[in-house]
Design a protein around this motif. Structure first.
Motif, PDB file in Angstrom:
ATOM      1  N   ARG A  48       3.426  16.649  15.942  1.00 13.66           N
ATOM      2  CA  ARG A  48       4.083  16.431  17.236  1.00 13.66           C
ATOM      3  C   ARG A  48       4.586  14.999  17.383  1.00 13.66           C
ATOM      4  N   VAL A  49       4.073  14.087  16.560  1.00 11.93           N
ATOM      5  CA  VAL A  49       4.570  12.715  16.452  1.00 11.93           C
ATOM      6  C   VAL A  49       4.616  12.367  14.975  1.00 11.93           C
ATOM      7  N   THR A  50       5.298  11.298  14.631  1.00 14.10           N
ATOM      8  CA  THR A  50       5.200  10.735  13.281  1.00 14.10           C
ATOM      9  C   THR A  50       4.054   9.735  13.269  1.00 14.10           C
ATOM     10  N   LEU A  51       3.161   9.876  12.312  1.00 14.71           N
ATOM     11  CA  LEU A  51       2.032   8.959  12.168  1.00 14.71           C
ATOM     12  C   LEU A  51       2.248   8.081  10.943  1.00 14.71           C
ATOM     13  N   LEU A  52       2.226   6.779  11.152  1.00 13.47           N
ATOM     14  CA  LEU A  52       2.275   5.792  10.069  1.00 13.47           C
ATOM     15  C   LEU A  52       0.914   5.126   9.966  1.00 13.47           C
ATOM     16  N   ALA A  53       0.322   5.146   8.770  1.00 12.75           N
ATOM     17  CA  ALA A  53      -1.000   4.557   8.571  1.00 12.75           C
ATOM     18  C   ALA A  53      -0.975   3.680   7.327  1.00 12.75           C
ATOM     19  N   PRO A  54      -0.756   2.377   7.494  1.00 14.33           N
ATOM     20  CA  PRO A  54      -0.707   1.477   6.343  1.00 14.33           C
ATOM     21  C   PRO A  54      -2.067   1.308   5.674  1.00 14.33           C
ATOM     22  N   ASP A  55      -2.048   1.067   4.373  1.00 14.29           N
ATOM     23  CA  ASP A  55      -3.177   0.425   3.703  1.00 14.29           C
ATOM     24  C   ASP A  55      -3.016  -1.064   3.985  1.00 14.29           C
ATOM     25  N   LEU A  56      -3.898  -1.632   4.768  1.00 20.19           N
ATOM     26  CA  LEU A  56      -3.742  -3.027   5.157  1.00 20.19           C
ATOM     27  C   LEU A  56      -3.842  -3.951   3.944  1.00 20.19           C
ATOM     28  N   ARG A  57      -3.264  -5.102   4.086  1.00 19.62           N
ATOM     29  CA  ARG A  57      -3.220  -6.114   3.018  1.00 19.62           C
ATOM     30  C   ARG A  57      -4.619  -6.311   2.413  1.00 19.62           C
ATOM     31  N   GLY A  58      -4.701  -6.145   1.078  1.00 22.15           N
ATOM     32  CA  GLY A  58      -5.976  -6.324   0.389  1.00 22.15           C
ATOM     33  C   GLY A  58      -6.801  -5.066   0.248  1.00 22.15           C
ATOM     34  N   ARG A  59      -6.218  -3.900   0.592  1.00 23.50           N
ATOM     35  CA  ARG A  59      -6.936  -2.628   0.507  1.00 23.50           C
ATOM     36  C   ARG A  59      -6.021  -1.527  -0.040  1.00 23.50           C
ATOM     37  N   GLY A  60      -6.634  -0.513  -0.669  1.00 25.80           N
ATOM     38  CA  GLY A  60      -5.911   0.676  -1.090  1.00 25.80           C
ATOM     39  C   GLY A  60      -4.669   0.345  -1.886  1.00 25.80           C
ATOM     40  N   GLY A  61      -3.558   0.994  -1.544  1.00 19.35           N
ATOM     41  CA  GLY A  61      -2.299   0.756  -2.237  1.00 19.35           C
ATOM     42  C   GLY A  61      -1.696  -0.593  -1.968  1.00 19.35           C
ATOM     43  N   SER A  62      -2.273  -1.346  -1.027  1.00 22.69           N
ATOM     44  CA  SER A  62      -1.834  -2.726  -0.751  1.00 22.69           C
ATOM     45  C   SER A  62      -2.841  -3.739  -1.293  1.00 22.69           C
ATOM     46  N   GLY A  63      -3.706  -3.287  -2.196  1.00 23.80           N
ATOM     47  CA  GLY A  63      -4.781  -4.142  -2.689  1.00 23.80           C
ATOM     48  C   GLY A  63      -4.319  -5.347  -3.483  1.00 23.80           C
ATOM     49  N   THR A  64      -3.126  -5.281  -4.056  1.00 25.44           N
ATOM     50  CA  THR A  64      -2.651  -6.406  -4.867  1.00 25.44           C
ATOM     51  C   THR A  64      -1.838  -7.407  -4.064  1.00 25.44           C
ATOM     52  N   LEU A  65      -1.598  -7.127  -2.775  1.00 31.71           N
ATOM     53  CA  LEU A  65      -0.866  -8.100  -1.963  1.00 31.71           C
ATOM     54  C   LEU A  65      -1.670  -9.385  -1.845  1.00 31.71           C
ATOM     55  N   PRO A  66      -1.042 -10.529  -2.048  1.00 36.11           N
ATOM     56  CA  PRO A  66      -1.783 -11.788  -1.983  1.00 36.11           C
ATOM     57  C   PRO A  66      -2.045 -12.220  -0.549  1.00 36.11           C
TER      58      PRO A  66
END
Length: 289
Positions: A48-66
């Motif tokens: 009923r809505v679009t849900l966006l759920a980031p992997d926050l910086r330093g976790r999951g698929g964003s784990g390599t972000l400095p």
């Protein structure tokens, strides 16, 4: 999805709405979690809505972000996501540390949100005195911190580690399993959490005081806090109760607070009853029946 932010790209999970032009919800996870925290909520949102759920910086698929890390960095990353996807204004929500990041995002970028829902976080709570940063964070989040220095021989061992956690007794499900498995990186027999310990240290210290803790008292619009009846280890004392909320100086005209019985810190979002209520509140905030 991969969204450009300072220093690289942020991984963002997306559950699309069934109809074009539907409202967007942006959901922020906790300190050692990942975007699949919100999978069961997404199930109850039912397109009923679009849900966006980031992997926050330093976790999951964003784990390599400095770095630099910190709650302010998450707030600015969320602004970058909304603007890059032309998604705003969004209904903003966050669980645990994600609630602190959501509150600070609301204060720093008030034009980006239409409503705010905090879930068992965002308001300061009592912490033990006289501890160093790692000890302090471990005292608050328990085995979630200790696992960051552990390795696991295979995915089954990681599953067994979490199944022994008292907060998940009787609450295990495919949603929980997907969420914890997303955390693993590396190769057998030395799988490990994707969460960067340096990011967790900075974020954990950040949320315990200063501008981050003050954000909930400076919200640009009225919001709601859903708080779990029980704690991180399913103990009777949760992060919040009426006495703690009063002691924290919560302005009830600015922040409506609602106790969610039968939930602990985790099951308020990954358990069926908690996720259903969170989804209902998000749909109401989005103006969707």
């Amino acid at each position: 999805m991969r969204v450009p932010v300072a220093g690289g790209e942020l991984a963002v999970l997306r559950w699309p709405a069934a109809e074009p032009g539907a409202p967007v919800v942006l959901a922020l996870h906790g300190i050692t979690a990942n975007g699949l925290t919100w999978a069961r909520v997404a199930h109850h949102l039912a397109g009923r809505v679009t849900l966006l759920a980031p992997d926050l910086r330093g976790r999951g698929g964003s784990g390599t972000l400095p770095g630099p890390y910190g709650i302010g960095a998450h707030a600015d990353d969320m602004a970058a996501v909304v603007r890059a996807l032309d998604a705003g204004p969004v209904v903003l929500t966050g669980h645990s540390m994600g609630a602190f990041a959501a509150a600070l995002t609301a204060v720093r970028h008030p034009d980006l949100l239409s409503a705010l829902l905090l879930v068992d976080g965002g308001v300061g709570f009592p912490v033990p005195a006289g501890l160093g940063p790692d000890e302090l964070i471990s005292a608050v989040i328990g085995p979630a911190m200790r696992r960051l220095s552990m390795t696991f021989p295979d995915r089954a061992a990681y599953r067994e580690f979490w199944q022994r956690h008292p907060a998940f007794a009787g609450a295990w499900s495919p949603w929980v399993d997907a969420y914890i498995q997303r955390d693993l990186v590396g190769e057998e027999p030395a799988l490990r959490s994707s969460c960067r310990l340096d990011a967790v240290r900075v974020d954990g210290t950040d949320q315990l005081g200063g501008a981050v803790a003050d954000a909930v008292h400076q919200l640009p619009r009225p919001a709601e806090l859903l708080w779990a009846e029980r704690g991180l280890m399913d103990e009777a004392q949760g992060l919040y109760d009426e006495r703690r909320l009063t002691a924290a100086g919560v302005d009830r005209a600015l922040l409506r607070t609602t106790r969610v019985p039968g939930t602990n810190h985790y099951t308020i979002v990954v358990g069926d009853g908690g996720a259903r209520l969170v989804a209902e509140r998000l749909l109401t905030a989005a103006g969707v029946s």
